[in-house]
Scaffold this motif. Structure first.
Motif, PDB file in Angstrom:
ATOM      1  N   GLU A  56       0.992  -1.263  -0.054  1.00 15.43           N
ATOM      2  CA  GLU A  56      -0.038  -0.045  -0.018  1.00 15.43           C
ATOM      3  C   GLU A  56       0.998   1.232  -0.257  1.00 15.43           C
ATOM      4  O   GLU A  56       1.576   1.407   0.899  1.00 15.43           O
ATOM      5  N   ILE A  64      -2.419   3.826  -3.277  1.00 12.97           N
ATOM      6  CA  ILE A  64      -2.369   2.823  -4.355  1.00 12.97           C
ATOM      7  C   ILE A  64      -2.031   1.350  -3.668  1.00 12.97           C
ATOM      8  O   ILE A  64      -1.353   1.461  -2.674  1.00 12.97           O
ATOM      9  N   ILE A  84       1.916  -1.985  -9.086  1.00 14.70           N
ATOM     10  CA  ILE A  84       2.045  -0.676  -8.341  1.00 14.70           C
ATOM     11  C   ILE A  84       2.749   0.247  -9.588  1.00 14.70           C
ATOM     12  O   ILE A  84       2.171   1.244  -9.780  1.00 14.70           O
ATOM     13  N   GLN A  87      -0.042   1.239 -11.840  1.00  8.28           N
ATOM     14  CA  GLN A  87      -0.966   2.252 -11.303  1.00  8.28           C
ATOM     15  C   GLN A  87      -0.365   3.593 -11.303  1.00  8.28           C
ATOM     16  O   GLN A  87      -0.810   4.701 -11.438  1.00  8.28           O
ATOM     17  N   ARG A  91      -1.593   7.008 -13.077  1.00  8.84           N
ATOM     18  CA  ARG A  91      -1.753   8.448 -11.893  1.00  8.84           C
ATOM     19  C   ARG A  91      -0.875   9.570 -12.365  1.00  8.84           C
ATOM     20  O   ARG A  91      -1.314  10.610 -12.680  1.00  8.84           O
TER      21      ARG A  91
END
Length: 100
Positions: A56, A64, A84, A87, A91
């Motif tokens: 996290e 995320i 990750i 993502q 972003r």
């Protein structure tokens, strides 16, 4: 970026911490706005005993999160970091578009 490790009902592994930290340094270099990462290592409570890695990331905006299950922790770390990175890239693109 600070990194905290949680080994859930399994012994702490310094080698696994080092391996994960090394992999996360690439993220820290590319995405310097990541503030903090929580890493959780667990073993699936079934006959297969698959290894689980959850991460996290705290950063500006929503956190995320990614998780993966593999036959060993190293593979789980690689898979989770891959998720990750996808993502973070998304972003970054959204933030760039919003500012231009």
């Amino acid at each position: 970026m600070t990194v905290d490790f949680q080994f859930v009902k399994i012994p702490v592994s310094e080698a696994l911490k080092e391996y994960t930290t090394k992999k996360l340094q690439k993220i820290e270099t590319k995405y310097n706005w990541v503030i903090h990462t929580e890493v959780f290592f667990k073993i699936e409570n079934d006959a297969l005993g698959e290894k689980i890695c959850e991460m996290e990331l705290s950063l500006p905006g929503p956190k995320i999160f990614a998780s993966s299950k593999e036959k060993n922790f190293e593979m789980a770390v690689k898979e989770t970091i891959s998720d990750i990175q996808k993502q973070l890239k998304k972003r970054k693109e959204l933030t760039f578009r919003a500012n231009h």
